[in-house]
Design an enzyme around this catalytic site. Structure first.
Site, PDB file in Angstrom:
ATOM      1  N   CYS A  93       1.208  -1.199  -0.093  1.00 42.08           N
ATOM      2  CA  CYS A  93       0.027   0.162   0.026  1.00 42.08           C
ATOM      3  C   CYS A  93       1.111   1.144   0.084  1.00 42.08           C
ATOM      4  O   CYS A  93       1.523   1.370   1.091  1.00 42.08           O
ATOM      5  CB  CYS A  93      -0.961   0.148   1.246  1.00 42.08           C
ATOM      6  SG  CYS A  93      -1.992   1.437   1.235  1.00 42.08           S
ATOM      7  N   GLY A  94       0.697   1.916  -1.155  1.00 42.00           N
ATOM      8  CA  GLY A  94       1.720   3.089  -1.396  1.00 42.00           C
ATOM      9  C   GLY A  94       1.356   4.192  -0.171  1.00 42.00           C
ATOM     10  O   GLY A  94       2.485   4.942   0.287  1.00 42.00           O
ATOM     11  N   ASN A  95       0.288   4.470  -0.018  1.00 50.79           N
ATOM     12  CA  ASN A  95      -0.193   5.603   0.872  1.00 50.79           C
ATOM     13  C   ASN A  95       0.023   4.871   2.223  1.00 50.79           C
ATOM     14  O   ASN A  95       0.505   5.833   3.182  1.00 50.79           O
ATOM     15  CB  ASN A  95      -1.439   6.034   0.837  1.00 50.79           C
ATOM     16  CG  ASN A  95      -1.897   6.656  -0.153  1.00 50.79           C
ATOM     17  OD1 ASN A  95      -1.081   7.614  -0.672  1.00 50.79           O
ATOM     18  ND2 ASN A  95      -3.109   6.514  -0.943  1.00 50.79           N
TER      19      ASN A  95
ATOM     20  N   ASN B   5      -7.153  -3.993  -8.036  1.00 51.73           N
ATOM     21  CA  ASN B   5      -7.712  -2.600  -7.760  1.00 51.73           C
ATOM     22  C   ASN B   5      -7.787  -1.991  -9.230  1.00 51.73           C
ATOM     23  O   ASN B   5      -7.117  -2.174 -10.222  1.00 51.73           O
ATOM     24  CB  ASN B   5      -6.433  -1.908  -7.140  1.00 51.73           C
ATOM     25  CG  ASN B   5      -5.921  -2.575  -5.921  1.00 51.73           C
ATOM     26  OD1 ASN B   5      -6.759  -2.510  -4.874  1.00 51.73           O
ATOM     27  ND2 ASN B   5      -4.978  -3.292  -5.773  1.00 51.73           N
TER      28      ASN B   5
ATOM     29  N   ARG C  44      -9.837  -3.285  -4.260  1.00 49.74           N
ATOM     30  CA  ARG C  44      -9.964  -4.623  -3.753  1.00 49.74           C
ATOM     31  C   ARG C  44     -10.425  -4.915  -2.147  1.00 49.74           C
ATOM     32  O   ARG C  44      -9.419  -4.176  -1.537  1.00 49.74           O
ATOM     33  CB  ARG C  44      -9.339  -5.884  -4.278  1.00 49.74           C
ATOM     34  CG  ARG C  44      -7.926  -5.628  -3.880  1.00 49.74           C
ATOM     35  CD  ARG C  44      -6.846  -6.862  -4.279  1.00 49.74           C
ATOM     36  NE  ARG C  44      -5.746  -6.504  -4.016  1.00 49.74           N
ATOM     37  CZ  ARG C  44      -4.644  -7.452  -3.916  1.00 49.74           C
ATOM     38  NH1 ARG C  44      -4.880  -8.617  -4.532  1.00 49.74           N
ATOM     39  NH2 ARG C  44      -3.614  -7.235  -3.620  1.00 49.74           N
TER      40      ARG C  44
ATOM     41  N   CYS D 145      -5.102   5.860  -3.527  1.00 43.43           N
ATOM     42  CA  CYS D 145      -4.475   4.638  -3.663  1.00 43.43           C
ATOM     43  C   CYS D 145      -3.026   4.730  -4.028  1.00 43.43           C
ATOM     44  O   CYS D 145      -2.955   5.349  -5.314  1.00 43.43           O
ATOM     45  CB  CYS D 145      -5.040   3.372  -4.408  1.00 43.43           C
ATOM     46  SG  CYS D 145      -4.289   2.095  -4.594  1.00 43.43           S
TER      47      CYS D 145
ATOM     48  N   THR E 267      -0.322   2.822  -4.438  1.00 46.52           N
ATOM     49  CA  THR E 267      -0.002   2.047  -5.664  1.00 46.52           C
ATOM     50  C   THR E 267      -0.717   2.209  -6.723  1.00 46.52           C
ATOM     51  O   THR E 267      -0.173   2.141  -7.888  1.00 46.52           O
ATOM     52  CB  THR E 267       0.093   0.449  -5.347  1.00 46.52           C
ATOM     53  OG1 THR E 267      -1.303   0.318  -4.656  1.00 46.52           O
ATOM     54  CG2 THR E 267       1.011   0.037  -4.222  1.00 46.52           C
TER      55      THR E 267
END
Length: 273
Positions: A82-84, A185, A204, A212, A214
């Site tokens: 998860c990038g965030n 996603n 998802r 999001c 990523t």
């Protein structure tokens, strides 16, 4: 009832419940995650970030002494990355004194990620992005779209549209389960400037989210394929991030911890032998 120390943070309004479980003694269940992420009966969040030492993650084969980001979607399912979340995770580790350097290595199920803290912003090495040139089909209600698959350590399908505001993302997009056996996603993207795109996303295990991380990287990679250019501003419902593409992708955006406290969880149900 059980009492856990928790915090909450967000990156461009993609929000997370955060907890420290250094030695894996708490081990939240799927029900625990759903309770914590519930916006009415729990704390509320798009997912749970559990800080655990990497040595306690069986599938991790890297440095055992670094912190591992065990990320769960709001429905309790495990996500690779998860990038965030990793930006918020780095901010939390720093503010809690668990990682005092401005450069923080973090273990994830997508591999090692390195976060660089700079005041309000956090810059993260997101690894290599793999764009699949073979398109796939995404359906949203009665509409059908051609999407570009991209892998940012987790699966994405990026769709180009004329107006992201017109979409109804209250229902989940349909996709090819053979192409995405673990789900996907889906990002819907509109070009709004020379090196700027607007994005909405259906994640998802969550639904539509305000952002999001990523997904913004997957979006930038798709935009690079469509329009050229390696640096993109991605506008999401919760703000803006910057993505730089190269051998690895770099994601830069805000990360904020908004509160800390204690939460009471229902006792786990026990099954008689």
């Amino acid at each position: 009832m059980r009492s856990w120390s928790i915090a909450k943070g967000h990156g461009t309004e993609n929000d997370f419940v955060i907890m420290v479980d250094r030695h894996g003694m708490l081990d939240p269940s799927d029900d625990d995650v759903r309770f914590l992420c519930d916006r009415r009966s729990g704390i509320g969040g798009d997912g749970l970030l559990r800080a655990i030492k990497a040595q306690h993650i069986p599938e991790w084969d890297g440095d055992p002494d670094i912190w591992f980001m065990d990320y769960r979607n709001a429905d309790g399912s495990i996500a690779e990355m998860c990038g965030n979340g990793v930006r918020v995770f780095a901010r939390y580790l720093n503010e809690e004194g668990l990682a005092n350097e401005p450069v923080i290595p973090i273990g994830t199920r997508a591999g090692l990620r390195t976060a660089y803290l700079d005041r309000e912003l956090v810059r993260v090495d997101m690894g290599a992005v793999a764009v699949d040139q073979t398109p796939t089909t995404i359906r949203l209600g009665e509409r059908e779209f051609t999407a570009m698959p991209a892998d940012v350590g987790n699966p994405h399908a990026v769709v180009e549209v004329e107006d992201v505001r017109s979409l109804d993302l209250s229902r989940a997009p349909q996709f090819d389960p053979e192409r995405f056996p673990d789900g996907v996603n889906v990002e819907f993207v509109q070009r709004v400037g020379d090196r700027e795109v607007a994005m909405r996303v259906h994640e998802r295990g969550v639904g539509e989210t305000r952002s999001c991380g990523t997904g913004t990287v997957a979006t930038a990679a798709a935009a690079s394929q469509w329009y050229g250019g390696d640096e993109w501003q991605v506008d999401v419902l919760g703000g803006q991030v910057q993505v730089e593409l190269g051998e690895v992708a770099w994601l830069t955006g805000p990360a904020v911890i908004v509160f800390r406290g204690e939460v009471l969880l229902p006792d786990r149900e026990t099954v008689d032998a």
